[in-house]
Design a protein around this motif. Structure first.
Motif, PDB file in Angstrom:
ATOM      1  N   PRO A  44       0.914  -1.673   0.386  1.00  0.00           N
ATOM      2  CA  PRO A  44      -0.127  -0.096   0.208  1.00  0.00           C
ATOM      3  C   PRO A  44       0.755   0.912  -0.069  1.00  0.00           C
ATOM      4  CG  PRO A  44      -1.099  -1.619   1.802  1.00  0.00           C
ATOM      5  CD  PRO A  44       0.289  -2.126   1.844  1.00  0.00           C
ATOM      6  N   LYS A  45      -0.003   2.475  -1.023  1.00  0.00           N
ATOM      7  CA  LYS A  45       1.509   3.684  -0.911  1.00  0.00           C
ATOM      8  C   LYS A  45       2.379   3.816  -1.844  1.00  0.00           C
ATOM      9  CE  LYS A  45      -0.670   4.590   3.019  1.00  0.00           C
ATOM     10  NZ  LYS A  45      -1.236   4.748   5.093  1.00  0.00           N
ATOM     11  N   SER A  46       3.109   2.280  -2.435  1.00  0.00           N
ATOM     12  CA  SER A  46       3.922   1.899  -3.274  1.00  0.00           C
ATOM     13  C   SER A  46       3.488   2.075  -4.140  1.00  0.00           C
ATOM     14  CB  SER A  46       4.676   1.500  -2.240  1.00  0.00           C
ATOM     15  OG  SER A  46       6.138   1.361  -2.844  1.00  0.00           O
ATOM     16  N   ASN A  47       4.219   2.163  -5.104  1.00  0.00           N
ATOM     17  CA  ASN A  47       3.877   1.700  -6.902  1.00  0.00           C
ATOM     18  C   ASN A  47       5.133   0.946  -7.547  1.00  0.00           C
ATOM     19  OD1 ASN A  47       1.175   2.467  -7.566  1.00  0.00           O
ATOM     20  ND2 ASN A  47       2.053   4.643  -7.841  1.00  0.00           N
ATOM     21  N   THR A  48       5.802   0.971  -6.494  1.00  0.00           N
ATOM     22  CA  THR A  48       7.413   0.373  -6.693  1.00  0.00           C
ATOM     23  C   THR A  48       7.304  -1.870  -6.434  1.00  0.00           C
ATOM     24  OG1 THR A  48       7.957   2.047  -6.576  1.00  0.00           O
ATOM     25  CG2 THR A  48       9.315   0.077  -6.819  1.00  0.00           C
ATOM     26  N   PRO A  49       7.434  -2.188  -7.213  1.00  0.00           N
ATOM     27  CA  PRO A  49       7.516  -3.796  -7.235  1.00  0.00           C
ATOM     28  C   PRO A  49       8.235  -3.949  -6.682  1.00  0.00           C
ATOM     29  CG  PRO A  49       7.055  -3.789  -9.493  1.00  0.00           C
ATOM     30  CD  PRO A  49       7.378  -2.053  -8.931  1.00  0.00           C
ATOM     31  N   ILE A  50       8.426  -5.200  -5.331  1.00  0.00           N
ATOM     32  CA  ILE A  50       9.303  -5.589  -4.865  1.00  0.00           C
ATOM     33  C   ILE A  50       9.595  -7.111  -5.201  1.00  0.00           C
ATOM     34  CG2 ILE A  50      10.047  -6.661  -2.870  1.00  0.00           C
ATOM     35  CD1 ILE A  50       9.169  -4.451  -0.766  1.00  0.00           C
ATOM     36  N   GLU A  51      10.793  -7.370  -5.633  1.00  0.00           N
ATOM     37  CA  GLU A  51      10.440  -8.900  -6.872  1.00  0.00           C
ATOM     38  C   GLU A  51      11.126  -9.834  -5.475  1.00  0.00           C
ATOM     39  OE1 GLU A  51      13.286 -10.275  -9.729  1.00  0.00           O
ATOM     40  OE2 GLU A  51      11.730  -9.261 -10.704  1.00  0.00           O
ATOM     41  N   LEU A  52       9.862 -11.332  -5.566  1.00  0.00           N
ATOM     42  CA  LEU A  52      10.657 -11.624  -4.345  1.00  0.00           C
ATOM     43  C   LEU A  52       9.971 -13.024  -5.747  1.00  0.00           C
ATOM     44  CD1 LEU A  52       7.999 -10.406  -1.981  1.00  0.00           C
ATOM     45  CD2 LEU A  52      10.072 -10.703  -1.698  1.00  0.00           C
ATOM     46  N   THR A  53      11.397 -14.252  -4.849  1.00  0.00           N
ATOM     47  CA  THR A  53      11.161 -15.381  -5.391  1.00  0.00           C
ATOM     48  C   THR A  53      11.036 -16.472  -4.052  1.00  0.00           C
ATOM     49  OG1 THR A  53      13.240 -14.896  -6.785  1.00  0.00           O
ATOM     50  CG2 THR A  53      13.120 -17.039  -5.999  1.00  0.00           C
ATOM     51  N   ILE A  54       9.682 -18.083  -5.249  1.00  0.00           N
ATOM     52  CA  ILE A  54       9.457 -18.277  -3.807  1.00  0.00           C
ATOM     53  C   ILE A  54      10.459 -19.809  -3.149  1.00  0.00           C
ATOM     54  CG2 ILE A  54       7.768 -20.039  -3.022  1.00  0.00           C
ATOM     55  CD1 ILE A  54       6.523 -18.645  -5.600  1.00  0.00           C
ATOM     56  N   LYS A  55      10.776 -19.276  -2.343  1.00  0.00           N
ATOM     57  CA  LYS A  55      11.498 -20.912  -1.358  1.00  0.00           C
ATOM     58  C   LYS A  55      10.867 -21.884  -1.070  1.00  0.00           C
ATOM     59  CE  LYS A  55      15.106 -20.901   2.056  1.00  0.00           C
ATOM     60  NZ  LYS A  55      15.316 -20.334   3.366  1.00  0.00           N
ATOM     61  N   ASN A  56       9.151 -21.429  -0.835  1.00  0.00           N
ATOM     62  CA  ASN A  56       8.730 -22.835   0.072  1.00  0.00           C
ATOM     63  C   ASN A  56       7.722 -21.979   0.060  1.00  0.00           C
ATOM     64  OD1 ASN A  56       7.901 -24.830   0.718  1.00  0.00           O
ATOM     65  ND2 ASN A  56       8.409 -24.761   2.860  1.00  0.00           N
ATOM     66  N   HIS A  57       6.563 -23.273  -0.450  1.00  0.00           N
ATOM     67  CA  HIS A  57       5.091 -23.026  -0.832  1.00  0.00           C
ATOM     68  C   HIS A  57       4.286 -24.342  -0.266  1.00  0.00           C
ATOM     69  CE1 HIS A  57       1.308 -23.925  -3.079  1.00  0.00           C
ATOM     70  NE2 HIS A  57       1.117 -22.841  -2.069  1.00  0.00           N
ATOM     71  N   ARG A  58       3.040 -23.833   0.537  1.00  0.00           N
ATOM     72  CA  ARG A  58       2.150 -25.436   1.407  1.00  0.00           C
ATOM     73  C   ARG A  58       0.870 -24.731   1.170  1.00  0.00           C
ATOM     74  NH1 ARG A  58       2.445 -25.640   7.071  1.00  0.00           N
ATOM     75  NH2 ARG A  58       3.280 -24.167   7.975  1.00  0.00           N
TER      76      ARG A  58
END
Length: 171
Positions: A44-58
């Motif tokens: 919220p309040k930011s138009n700049t995306p933060i790139e995140l790489t998925i390490k684990n999912h469940r």
């Protein structure tokens, strides 16, 4: 300019090891949240995306639980709460014949095989066996159209028109 599509919202943290709870907005969670995939976080309040790489999912209850590379504890991810996870249009996969993304269907005009204007699709429900399209009809009345071959005869996402053959009792 790149077009972005919402695939989930981070609603909270989970535990102390950097895991976040996500309410998923994707039809393909197994594919979208695969280890190694990159998601873009919009806070919220930011138009700049933060790139995140998925390490684990469940999956856990009604949530998807994700951890991201380089973010190992709760302090690293607490600031992500209420962030929206998105992917660029270029990452949308190809679909099989007669499969569509929600954004392609929502906004389409629905007409009968006889040319009668029914309304515009405003929402898609996913109750189980088949999707149900919510159509805002004349006078604001909502109609429910099951996405089955007996009813939906033609889908033209380019022209934003869907032709249906309503079975008896549908309206």
């Amino acid at each position: 300019m790149e077009k972005w599509f919402n695939v989930g919202k981070i609603v909270n943290t989970h535990g102390i090891r950097g895991e976040v709870r996500v309410i998923s907005r994707t039809d393909f969670p197994e594919e979208r949240y695969k280890v190694g995939n990159v998601l873009n976080l919009f806070l919220p309040k930011s138009n700049t995306p933060i790139e995140l790489t998925i390490k684990n999912h469940r999956s856990h209850k009604n949530f998807e639980l994700l951890t991201f590379e380089g973010l190992e504890n709760i302090n690293d991810v607490e600031k992500f709460r209420d962030g929206i996870l998105k992917v660029p249009e270029s990452q949308l996969g190809d679909l099989e014949e007669d499969e569509f993304y929600f954004h392609e269907i929502i906004g389409c005009h629905v007409v009968t095989v006889n040319g009668e204007e029914i309304g515009k699709i405003t929402e898609i429900l996913t109750p189980g066996a088949n999707d149900v399209w919510v159509v805002k009809g004349k006078g604001g009345k909502e109609l429910l159209i099951p996405y089955i071959h007996d009813v939906v005869k033609k889908v033209d996402v380019k022209e934003k028109v869907i032709v249906i053959d309503p079975m008896e009792g549908l309206f």
